[in-house]
Design a protein around this motif. Sequence first.
Motif, PDB file in Angstrom:
ATOM      1  N   MET A   1     110.010  -7.934  14.779  1.00  0.00           N
ATOM      2  CA  MET A   1     108.631  -8.491  15.102  1.00  0.00           C
ATOM      3  C   MET A   1     109.030  -9.554  16.586  1.00  0.00           C
ATOM      4  O   MET A   1     109.808 -10.399  16.341  1.00  0.00           O
ATOM      5  CB  MET A   1     108.015  -9.227  14.072  1.00  0.00           C
ATOM      6  N   THR A   2     108.147  -9.435  17.372  1.00  0.00           N
ATOM      7  CA  THR A   2     108.343 -10.199  18.567  1.00  0.00           C
ATOM      8  C   THR A   2     106.831 -11.107  18.617  1.00  0.00           C
ATOM      9  O   THR A   2     106.156 -11.193  17.781  1.00  0.00           O
ATOM     10  CB  THR A   2     108.388  -9.380  19.932  1.00  0.00           C
ATOM     11  N   GLY A   3     106.743 -11.773  19.799  1.00  0.00           N
ATOM     12  CA  GLY A   3     105.569 -12.624  19.870  1.00  0.00           C
ATOM     13  C   GLY A   3     105.898 -14.149  19.991  1.00  0.00           C
ATOM     14  O   GLY A   3     105.036 -14.878  20.509  1.00  0.00           O
ATOM     15  N   ALA A   4     107.138 -14.419  19.677  1.00  0.00           N
ATOM     16  CA  ALA A   4     107.388 -15.805  19.702  1.00  0.00           C
ATOM     17  C   ALA A   4     107.996 -16.179  21.016  1.00  0.00           C
ATOM     18  O   ALA A   4     108.719 -15.406  21.784  1.00  0.00           O
ATOM     19  CB  ALA A   4     108.500 -16.058  18.630  1.00  0.00           C
ATOM     20  N   SER A   5     107.869 -17.384  21.452  1.00  0.00           N
ATOM     21  CA  SER A   5     108.305 -17.705  23.011  1.00  0.00           C
ATOM     22  C   SER A   5     110.057 -17.793  22.711  1.00  0.00           C
ATOM     23  O   SER A   5     110.664 -18.264  21.955  1.00  0.00           O
ATOM     24  CB  SER A   5     108.090 -19.051  23.270  1.00  0.00           C
ATOM     25  N   PRO A   6     110.690 -17.312  23.700  1.00  0.00           N
ATOM     26  CA  PRO A   6     112.089 -17.372  23.578  1.00  0.00           C
ATOM     27  C   PRO A   6     112.765 -18.660  23.434  1.00  0.00           C
ATOM     28  O   PRO A   6     112.015 -19.510  24.262  1.00  0.00           O
ATOM     29  CB  PRO A   6     112.593 -16.540  24.873  1.00  0.00           C
ATOM     30  N   ILE A   7     113.711 -18.809  22.585  1.00  0.00           N
ATOM     31  CA  ILE A   7     114.440 -19.803  22.465  1.00  0.00           C
ATOM     32  C   ILE A   7     116.031 -19.530  22.657  1.00  0.00           C
ATOM     33  O   ILE A   7     116.278 -18.189  22.513  1.00  0.00           O
ATOM     34  CB  ILE A   7     114.277 -20.772  21.405  1.00  0.00           C
ATOM     35  N   ASP A  27     123.889 -15.181   9.739  1.00  0.00           N
ATOM     36  CA  ASP A  27     124.918 -14.282   9.747  1.00  0.00           C
ATOM     37  C   ASP A  27     124.397 -13.029  10.679  1.00  0.00           C
ATOM     38  O   ASP A  27     125.465 -12.303  11.241  1.00  0.00           O
ATOM     39  CB  ASP A  27     125.425 -13.640   8.391  1.00  0.00           C
ATOM     40  N   ARG A  28     123.295 -12.795  10.956  1.00  0.00           N
ATOM     41  CA  ARG A  28     122.916 -11.717  11.807  1.00  0.00           C
ATOM     42  C   ARG A  28     123.180 -12.035  13.352  1.00  0.00           C
ATOM     43  O   ARG A  28     123.043 -11.206  14.123  1.00  0.00           O
ATOM     44  CB  ARG A  28     121.410 -11.375  11.627  1.00  0.00           C
ATOM     45  N   THR A  47     112.694 -12.688  18.694  1.00  0.00           N
ATOM     46  CA  THR A  47     112.119 -12.509  17.152  1.00  0.00           C
ATOM     47  C   THR A  47     111.866 -13.564  16.444  1.00  0.00           C
ATOM     48  O   THR A  47     112.803 -14.606  16.274  1.00  0.00           O
ATOM     49  CB  THR A  47     112.700 -11.262  16.592  1.00  0.00           C
ATOM     50  N   ARG A  48     110.866 -13.745  15.385  1.00  0.00           N
ATOM     51  CA  ARG A  48     110.793 -14.811  14.635  1.00  0.00           C
ATOM     52  C   ARG A  48     111.728 -14.749  13.626  1.00  0.00           C
ATOM     53  O   ARG A  48     112.308 -16.086  13.386  1.00  0.00           O
ATOM     54  CB  ARG A  48     109.263 -14.666  14.074  1.00  0.00           C
ATOM     55  N   ALA A  49     112.306 -13.627  13.196  1.00  0.00           N
ATOM     56  CA  ALA A  49     113.510 -13.822  12.180  1.00  0.00           C
ATOM     57  C   ALA A  49     114.606 -14.370  12.721  1.00  0.00           C
ATOM     58  O   ALA A  49     115.308 -15.192  12.391  1.00  0.00           O
ATOM     59  CB  ALA A  49     113.472 -12.481  11.878  1.00  0.00           C
ATOM     60  N   ASP A  50     115.068 -14.128  14.026  1.00  0.00           N
ATOM     61  CA  ASP A  50     116.062 -14.625  14.810  1.00  0.00           C
ATOM     62  C   ASP A  50     116.023 -16.193  14.927  1.00  0.00           C
ATOM     63  O   ASP A  50     116.785 -17.177  14.723  1.00  0.00           O
ATOM     64  CB  ASP A  50     116.502 -13.971  16.059  1.00  0.00           C
ATOM     65  N   GLN A  51     114.652 -16.638  15.397  1.00  0.00           N
ATOM     66  CA  GLN A  51     114.705 -18.034  15.516  1.00  0.00           C
ATOM     67  C   GLN A  51     114.441 -18.789  14.096  1.00  0.00           C
ATOM     68  O   GLN A  51     114.903 -19.862  14.368  1.00  0.00           O
ATOM     69  CB  GLN A  51     113.099 -18.003  16.142  1.00  0.00           C
ATOM     70  N   ALA A  65     126.481 -29.709  15.788  1.00  0.00           N
ATOM     71  CA  ALA A  65     127.074 -28.992  16.989  1.00  0.00           C
ATOM     72  C   ALA A  65     126.233 -27.726  17.513  1.00  0.00           C
ATOM     73  O   ALA A  65     126.418 -27.217  18.337  1.00  0.00           O
ATOM     74  CB  ALA A  65     128.330 -28.461  16.409  1.00  0.00           C
ATOM     75  N   LEU A  66     125.376 -27.554  16.445  1.00  0.00           N
ATOM     76  CA  LEU A  66     124.440 -26.300  17.174  1.00  0.00           C
ATOM     77  C   LEU A  66     122.953 -26.951  17.294  1.00  0.00           C
ATOM     78  O   LEU A  66     122.629 -27.614  16.517  1.00  0.00           O
ATOM     79  CB  LEU A  66     124.095 -25.290  15.842  1.00  0.00           C
ATOM     80  N   PHE A  67     122.438 -26.435  18.492  1.00  0.00           N
ATOM     81  CA  PHE A  67     121.097 -26.872  18.930  1.00  0.00           C
ATOM     82  C   PHE A  67     120.267 -25.646  19.502  1.00  0.00           C
ATOM     83  O   PHE A  67     121.006 -24.980  20.085  1.00  0.00           O
ATOM     84  CB  PHE A  67     121.262 -28.044  19.766  1.00  0.00           C
ATOM     85  N   LEU A  68     118.964 -25.804  19.464  1.00  0.00           N
ATOM     86  CA  LEU A  68     118.147 -25.133  20.099  1.00  0.00           C
ATOM     87  C   LEU A  68     117.694 -25.569  21.496  1.00  0.00           C
ATOM     88  O   LEU A  68     117.555 -26.716  21.735  1.00  0.00           O
ATOM     89  CB  LEU A  68     116.899 -24.857  19.353  1.00  0.00           C
TER      90      LEU A  68
END
Length: 76
Positions: A1-7, A27-28, A47-51, A65-68
């Motif tokens: 599913m897409t539709g989210a602004s890329p990050i 993990d994906r 994708t919203r799932a990845d975000q 250490a991780l940031f968006l």
Amino acid sequence: MTGASPIGLRWDAAACDGVGICLHLADRLLTVDAWGFPIVPRRPLTTRADQRAARAAARACPRRALFLVEDDPAPS
């Protein structure tokens, strides 16, 4: 599913202790190197799932250490 602004998901190597919580939550998206540190994708997460996975991993990192980054195209 897409539709989210890329990050973008980024990683601060100097801050990371290799705890590994991020690897369980995303993990994906993430893989691990030979020393147990995450390998972060250099592509926009669209994708919203990845975000969701990226946000969860960044929030759970005990060393932050991780940031968006918002709307960040992957550098070449």
